[in-house]
Design a protein around this motif. Structure first.
Motif, PDB file in Angstrom:
ATOM      1  N   SER A  37       0.832  -1.207   0.000  1.00  0.00           N
ATOM      2  CA  SER A  37       0.000   0.000   0.000  1.00  0.00           C
ATOM      3  C   SER A  37       0.865   1.255   0.000  1.00  0.00           C
ATOM      4  N   LEU A  38       1.866   1.282   0.874  1.00  0.00           N
ATOM      5  CA  LEU A  38       2.748   2.451   0.939  1.00  0.00           C
ATOM      6  C   LEU A  38       3.514   2.636  -0.360  1.00  0.00           C
ATOM      7  N   SER A  39       3.987   1.535  -0.954  1.00  0.00           N
ATOM      8  CA  SER A  39       4.748   1.648  -2.201  1.00  0.00           C
ATOM      9  C   SER A  39       3.855   2.062  -3.368  1.00  0.00           C
ATOM     10  N   ALA A  40       2.556   1.839  -3.242  1.00  0.00           N
ATOM     11  CA  ALA A  40       1.613   2.261  -4.283  1.00  0.00           C
ATOM     12  C   ALA A  40       1.192   3.721  -4.113  1.00  0.00           C
ATOM     13  N   GLY A  41       1.737   4.373  -3.085  1.00  0.00           N
ATOM     14  CA  GLY A  41       1.445   5.790  -2.898  1.00  0.00           C
ATOM     15  C   GLY A  41       0.350   6.098  -1.896  1.00  0.00           C
ATOM     16  N   ILE A  42      -0.185   5.081  -1.262  1.00  0.00           N
ATOM     17  CA  ILE A  42      -1.189   5.314  -0.226  1.00  0.00           C
ATOM     18  C   ILE A  42      -0.462   5.792   1.022  1.00  0.00           C
ATOM     19  N   SER A  43      -0.928   6.873   1.604  1.00  0.00           N
ATOM     20  CA  SER A  43      -0.225   7.449   2.752  1.00  0.00           C
ATOM     21  C   SER A  43      -0.533   6.682   4.036  1.00  0.00           C
TER      22      SER A  43
END
Length: 82
Positions: A37-43
């Protein structure tokens, strides 16, 4: 992996939960899920909003856990014969 970091207590592995993948405090939220999730740009804030059971320290635990895994990684050269 050394277990000296108190954050590691937030990462649990139980074969009865998510097929034994590392999870956050025994919940059905995996370390892998957080990292993807974080690597996909979700904060982090978006994840905290989506999963109110998460705590800010859980992210620190994920980062510490993965850093320890990478620290232990060993690379062995393979000789290829032509």
């Amino acid at each position: 992996m050394t277990k000296s970091n108190p954050l590691f207590s937030r990462i649990t592995i139980d074969t009865k939960v998510m097929l034994g993948k590392p999870t956050i405090r025994g919940m059905r939220i995996t370390v892998e899920q957080i990292l993807k999730s974080l690597s996909a740009g979700i904060s982090q804030q978006d994840l905290l909003d989506e999963y109110p059971e998460l705590e800010a320290e859980d992210f620190q635990a994920v980062f510490a856990y993965v850093a320890a895994l990478v620290e232990e990684e060993q690379v062995f050269p393979i000789q290829v014969s032509a």
